[in-house]
Design a protein around this motif. Structure first.
Motif, PDB file in Angstrom:
ATOM      1  N   ALA A   1       0.851  -1.195   0.000  1.00 22.79           N
ATOM      2  CA  ALA A   1       0.000   0.000   0.000  1.00 22.79           C
ATOM      3  C   ALA A   1       0.880   1.235   0.000  1.00 22.79           C
ATOM      4  O   ALA A   1       1.998   1.219   0.546  1.00 22.79           O
TER       5      ALA A   1
ATOM      6  N   ARG B   1      -8.497  -1.891   7.719  1.00 21.37           N
ATOM      7  CA  ARG B   1      -8.656  -0.532   7.181  1.00 21.37           C
ATOM      8  C   ARG B   1      -9.370   0.351   8.195  1.00 21.37           C
ATOM      9  O   ARG B   1     -10.289  -0.086   8.893  1.00 21.37           O
TER      10      ARG B   1
ATOM     11  N   LEU C   1     -12.160  -2.458   1.935  1.00 21.14           N
ATOM     12  CA  LEU C   1     -11.940  -1.205   1.216  1.00 21.14           C
ATOM     13  C   LEU C   1     -13.201  -0.356   1.301  1.00 21.14           C
ATOM     14  O   LEU C   1     -14.308  -0.856   1.083  1.00 21.14           O
TER      15      LEU C   1
ATOM     16  N   ASP D   1      -2.674   0.001   7.478  1.00 22.18           N
ATOM     17  CA  ASP D   1      -3.312   1.246   7.063  1.00 22.18           C
ATOM     18  C   ASP D   1      -2.819   2.358   7.971  1.00 22.18           C
ATOM     19  O   ASP D   1      -2.233   2.107   9.034  1.00 22.18           O
ATOM     20  N   TRP D   2      -3.086   3.613   7.564  1.00 21.02           N
ATOM     21  CA  TRP D   2      -2.615   4.773   8.300  1.00 21.02           C
ATOM     22  C   TRP D   2      -3.795   5.489   8.932  1.00 21.02           C
ATOM     23  O   TRP D   2      -4.826   5.726   8.292  1.00 21.02           O
TER      24      TRP D   2
ATOM     25  N   ASP E   1      -9.656  -8.932   2.668  1.00 19.33           N
ATOM     26  CA  ASP E   1      -9.288  -7.521   2.668  1.00 19.33           C
ATOM     27  C   ASP E   1     -10.556  -6.679   2.707  1.00 19.33           C
ATOM     28  O   ASP E   1     -11.671  -7.179   2.464  1.00 19.33           O
TER      29      ASP E   1
END
Length: 375
Positions: free
Chosen positions: A151, A281, A350, A203-204, A348
């Motif tokens: 990513a 996420r 999203l 993820d951030w 995953d």
């Protein structure tokens, strides 16, 4: 019913049979078995995505999906309603476990074990994508934990998870069991985190840009230890314990005497043993209720050798104002039956621009879409 000549009747029967076969296969999956909180609804975007793993969304709205054993990368054109896949293309094939996909400036980046490859200007060439070009080819080639999540971070660098080539072993920590990053052109490789057995999701955090990631715990220590982990990076090069310490407080049976658990960064949350926490996420949309915004959603792929199965669900981790874990709760479950039968394994997640949440499932070859309507 109108009468037709015999020939037309046979033709009509054949057409009806064909139409029945072409009816959307997405209706076949037993999604009525899935349970979610009140107001949430699940539908199948497509069940024609064999081995669906990592997901990335292009700037023009194309959904890109990697796979593992299948060796394919898919491009899914969504219907304007985003309720189903209008067209699915295989834009790359014959790759070595292309699990991870990431997109930047119109270029699609794909992980392929020892390599990172790319397809440039991909959304303008979906029908003729060409051959992927190599960006970087110095990653380990071992297949054990060789599938890589990738990513782009807020710093525009490509982050790559590099798993340990074993269940538990001591190998070069600058090369294995770590997270690294590079510039988009494949230069300036840097170590981001060490002691990470196998992360297949990161993820951030919005606002802080802190990197959070899941990590799979080792096997062979029993049904109930060690937990999978949810971690947060606070400084580059930070060490999270593998192979010496697991879940922050469990010394490894082979290597634990060499270094104490206190020498390493403990997880922010323990997720349960053998749940196989993969994609994670932060929820960035506005469709879900306020309490869900900024939460972490984690896909639990499910155990593979535990005496009784666990995982096979999506959980939500809520954070408090200081960024600490406030609670964990099950968000979506039902892929694992009461008799331990399995019909799906989440991988995953999203968030789409409309705030709906996608979940990939490599077992069913499916992409699910979760929406919310106030009850």
């Amino acid at each position: 019913m109108p009468r037709f000549p015999n020939g037309w009747q046979r033709l009509l029967g054949a057409l009806l049979a064909c139409a029945s076969q072409l009816a959307p296969a997405r209706e076949a999956l037993p999604i009525e078995q899935l349970s979610l909180p009140p107001g949430f609804h699940v539908e199948v975007l497509s069940d024609q995505v064999p081995g669906a793993r990592g997901m990335a969304l292009g700037p023009k709205g194309t959904l890109f999906v990697g796979s593992r054993a299948q060796g394919n990368v898919y491009a899914i054109t969504l219907d304007p309603s985003r309720a189903y896949a209008a067209k699915i293309r295989t834009i790359a094939s014959g790759l070595n476990m292309p699990v991870g996909v990431a997109i930047r400036n119109g270029t699609l980046y794909i992980s392929a074990v020892s390599r990172i490859v790319k397809l440039e200007d991909i959304e303008n060439h979906l029908d003729n994508p060409g051959k992927p070009a190599t960006v970087y080819d110095k990653l380990p080639s071992e297949s054990h934990h060789g599938w890589r999540y990738i990513a782009f971070g807020p710093d525009q660098r490509l982050y790559v998870g590099v798993g340990a080539p074993c269940d538990a072993c001591k190998r070069d920590e600058n090369r294995y069991a770590m997270i690294g990053s590079m510039k988009a052109d494949g230069t300036d490789w840097r170590i981001v985190a060490r002691g990470v057995r196998n992360t297949v999701g990161f993820d951030w955090q919005p606002g802080t840009n802190a990197l959070w990631f899941t990590d799979n715990g080792r096997d062979s220590l029993g049904d109930d230890i060690p937990d999978d982990e949810l971690n947060r990076l606070t400084s580059h090069g930070e060490h999270f314990g593998f192979p010496y310490c697991h879940a922050g407080d469990i010394a490894d049976s082979a290597f634990g005497r060499e270094k104490a658990c206190s020498a390493f960064t403990p997880p922010k949350a323990k997720l349960g043993a053998h749940v196989a926490a993969l994609g994670m996420r932060f929820y960035l949309g506005k469709q879900f209720p306020e309490a869900y915004r900024g939460s972490i959603f984690i896909a639990e792929h499910g155990s593979w050798n535990r005496s009784s199965k666990v995982g096979y669900r999506v959980v939500r981790v809520a954070l408090d104002a200081k960024g600490n874990v406030a609670k964990q709760e099950v968000f979506a479950q039902g892929w694992l039956g009461a008799d331990e039968s399995v019909w799906g394994r989440p991988v995953d997640l999203l968030t789409l621009p409309d705030g709906s949440l996608l979940i990939s499932d490599d077992y069913a070859g499916a992409i699910y879409r979760i929406t919310y309507r106030k009850p």
